[in-house]
Design an enzyme around this catalytic site. Structure first.
Site, PDB file in Angstrom:
ATOM      1  CD  GLU A  98      19.806  37.054 -28.225  1.00  0.00           C
ATOM      2  OE1 GLU A  98      20.973  37.073 -27.753  1.00  0.00           O
ATOM      3  OE2 GLU A  98      19.246  38.044 -28.718  1.00  0.00           O
TER       4      GLU A  98
ATOM      5  CG  ASP B  57      25.105  34.635 -20.497  1.00  0.00           C
ATOM      6  OD1 ASP B  57      25.813  34.461 -19.492  1.00  0.00           O
ATOM      7  OD2 ASP B  57      25.440  34.288 -21.645  1.00  0.00           O
TER       8      ASP B  57
ATOM      9  CE  LYS C 170      32.958  41.937   1.062  1.00  0.00           C
ATOM     10  NZ  LYS C 170      31.612  42.497   0.926  1.00  0.00           N
TER      11      LYS C 170
HETATM   12  P1  ADP Z   1      22.106  29.467 -26.981  1.00  0.00           P
HETATM   13  O1  ADP Z   1      20.815  28.875 -27.418  1.00  0.00           O
HETATM   14  O2  ADP Z   1      22.485  29.057 -25.597  1.00  0.00           O
HETATM   15  O3  ADP Z   1      22.147  30.960 -27.217  1.00  0.00           O
HETATM   16  P2  ADP Z   1      23.741  29.078 -29.374  1.00  0.00           P
HETATM   17  O4  ADP Z   1      23.772  30.525 -29.717  1.00  0.00           O
HETATM   18  O5  ADP Z   1      24.946  28.261 -29.569  1.00  0.00           O
HETATM   19  O6  ADP Z   1      23.272  28.828 -27.860  1.00  0.00           O
HETATM   20  O7  ADP Z   1      22.558  28.433 -30.239  1.00  0.00           O
HETATM   21  C1  ADP Z   1      22.217  27.075 -30.099  1.00  0.00           C
HETATM   22  C2  ADP Z   1      21.839  26.508 -31.425  1.00  0.00           C
HETATM   23  O8  ADP Z   1      20.701  27.210 -31.970  1.00  0.00           O
HETATM   24  C3  ADP Z   1      22.896  26.650 -32.509  1.00  0.00           C
HETATM   25  O9  ADP Z   1      23.891  25.680 -32.429  1.00  0.00           O
HETATM   26  C4  ADP Z   1      22.047  26.498 -33.759  1.00  0.00           C
HETATM   27  O10 ADP Z   1      21.746  25.149 -33.976  1.00  0.00           O
HETATM   28  C5  ADP Z   1      20.778  27.247 -33.388  1.00  0.00           C
HETATM   29  N1  ADP Z   1      20.843  28.634 -33.849  1.00  0.00           N
HETATM   30  C6  ADP Z   1      21.545  29.659 -33.337  1.00  0.00           C
HETATM   31  N2  ADP Z   1      21.407  30.785 -34.081  1.00  0.00           N
HETATM   32  C7  ADP Z   1      20.582  30.460 -35.089  1.00  0.00           C
HETATM   33  C8  ADP Z   1      20.048  31.168 -36.215  1.00  0.00           C
HETATM   34  N3  ADP Z   1      20.338  32.462 -36.428  1.00  0.00           N
HETATM   35  N4  ADP Z   1      19.245  30.494 -37.065  1.00  0.00           N
HETATM   36  C9  ADP Z   1      18.955  29.189 -36.864  1.00  0.00           C
HETATM   37  N5  ADP Z   1      19.418  28.459 -35.844  1.00  0.00           N
HETATM   38  C10 ADP Z   1      20.221  29.070 -34.953  1.00  0.00           C
END
Ligand code: ADP
Length: 319
Positions: free
Chosen positions: A103, A128, A155
């Site tokens: 996400e 997830d 189990k």
């Molecule tokens: P995942 O993609 O598995 O959910 P993360 O939430 O750590 O993992 O997000 C991965 C990367 O995506 C972050 O380290 C950042 O570089 C980028 N990212 C996450 N949220 C945002 C956001 N709101 N705006 C811009 N880039 C983001």
């Protein structure tokens, strides 16, 4: 469109390699040059960009993890950082980008597309299953199979010793892995972040089941709901028999992807290249009712994926 790039970002998930392979091979077949960006957004900023050939992605489909590696890049939340990333992509002549990730990564992809005007397609890869508007993300099925295999083994020992096993699985904000793995292993209880837990009620139920002669007691808990230690502390003095704790941890991320994940990743990788060639941007490939479609990233990120509570009910009915 002449040159595209692919990257993996955020948490790794089994099947990401199959998606990379599909983007590279299908892209090349469509006459594109395909580049790989190492270590997600961080590698993009460090210009870790290299051409990928048809042969360079041979033999990777069956491997867990990601050959492009991945990273967190906290500074990517800043507009100036994304402007710098867009400049780098342009300098390398890259006219389209495929981002495979969770996400957070989809947020980064959306901002890069909408604010920096780079054509970007997201591909959901996360164990997830917490990304909205797609029935499944790449890696969920492999993770589930790993968890089911582990629970099944626990189990065996649980019923031999008549102990309660509290098994903590991944899922910070989503109880999907806990629910489905609990359902298909016949767990006696499933604790998820979406539903508040009443330990008094749960203990009474476990006690009644034991009195009725049930020798198994498996409690699956999603990490986001409570730690296995907390659950054990609440249950042990109430049920009066020994508990054992297992935290499955990072083994849930590893392993060779299942046939389902390889297929999903292959289909989504191809769909992402097609989307770029069709002039789409700021969309994500999604599995909906058996079909691969594209959905706007803005819509995906507006809502939280909801856990299907019927699955929890079903687990309760059948255990
Ligand atoms: P995942 O993609 O598995 O959910 P993360 O939430 O750590 O993992 O997000 C991965 C990367 O995506 C972050 O380290 C950042 O570089 C980028 N990212 C996450 N949220 C945002 C956001 N709101 N705006 C811009 N880039 C983001």
């Amino acid at each position: 469109m002449k040159r595209i790039a692919v990257m993996t970002s955020g948490g790794d998930a089994p099947g990401m390699n199959a998606a990379i392979r599909a983007v590279v091979r299908y892209g090349i077949k469509k006459g594109l040059e395909v580049y790989g960006i190492k270590r997600g957004y961080a590698g993009l900023l460090d210009e870790e960009i290299e051409p990928l050939s048809f042969a360079s992605v041979g033999g990777i489909m069956e491997k867990g993890g990601t050959i492009l590696r991945t990273s967190r890049c906290p500074e990517f939340v800043m507009k100036e950082t994304r402007a710098e990333a867009a400049k780098i992509l342009k300098r390398h002549g890259i006219d389209g980008l495929v981002v495979i990730g969770g996400e957070g990564s989809m947020h980064g992809a959306m901002f890069l597309a909408e604010e920096q005007k780079i054509p970007v397609i997201g591909v959901p890869g996360t164990i997830d299953n917490d990304i909205a508007m797609t029935d499944m993300s790449i890696g969920v099925d492999t993770c589930l199979n790993t968890v089911v295999d582990a629970i099944q083994k626990l189990k065996d020992t649980a019923s031999s010793h008549e102990r309660a096993f509290i098994i903590e699985v991944m899922g910070r904000s989503s109880g999907y892995i806990a629910t489905v793995s609990g359902l298909v292993t016949g767990a006696e209880a499933i604790i998820v972040p979406e539903v508040p837990v009443n330990y008094e009620e749960l203990s009474n139920r476990l006690l009644q089941e034991r009195e009725r002669g049930k020798i198994n007691c498996i409690v699956v808990v999603a990490e986001g709901a409570a730690s296995a230690y907390t659950v054990a502390r609440h249950l042990e003095h109430r049920i009066g028999y020994e508990t054992r704790i297992t935290i499955l941890g990072h083994i849930q991320r590893g392993g060779s992807p299942t046939a389902f994940d390889r297929l999903l990743a292959s289909r989504m990788g191809v769909a992402a290249v097609d989307a770029l060639l069709n002039g789409e941007t700021s969309v994500m490939t999604a599995l909906q009712g058996g079909k691969i479609v594209t959905v706007p990233l803005a819509d995906v990120l507006k809502e939280k994926k909801k856990l299907d509570l019927h699955l929890l009910e079903l687990a309760g009915l059948l255990s």
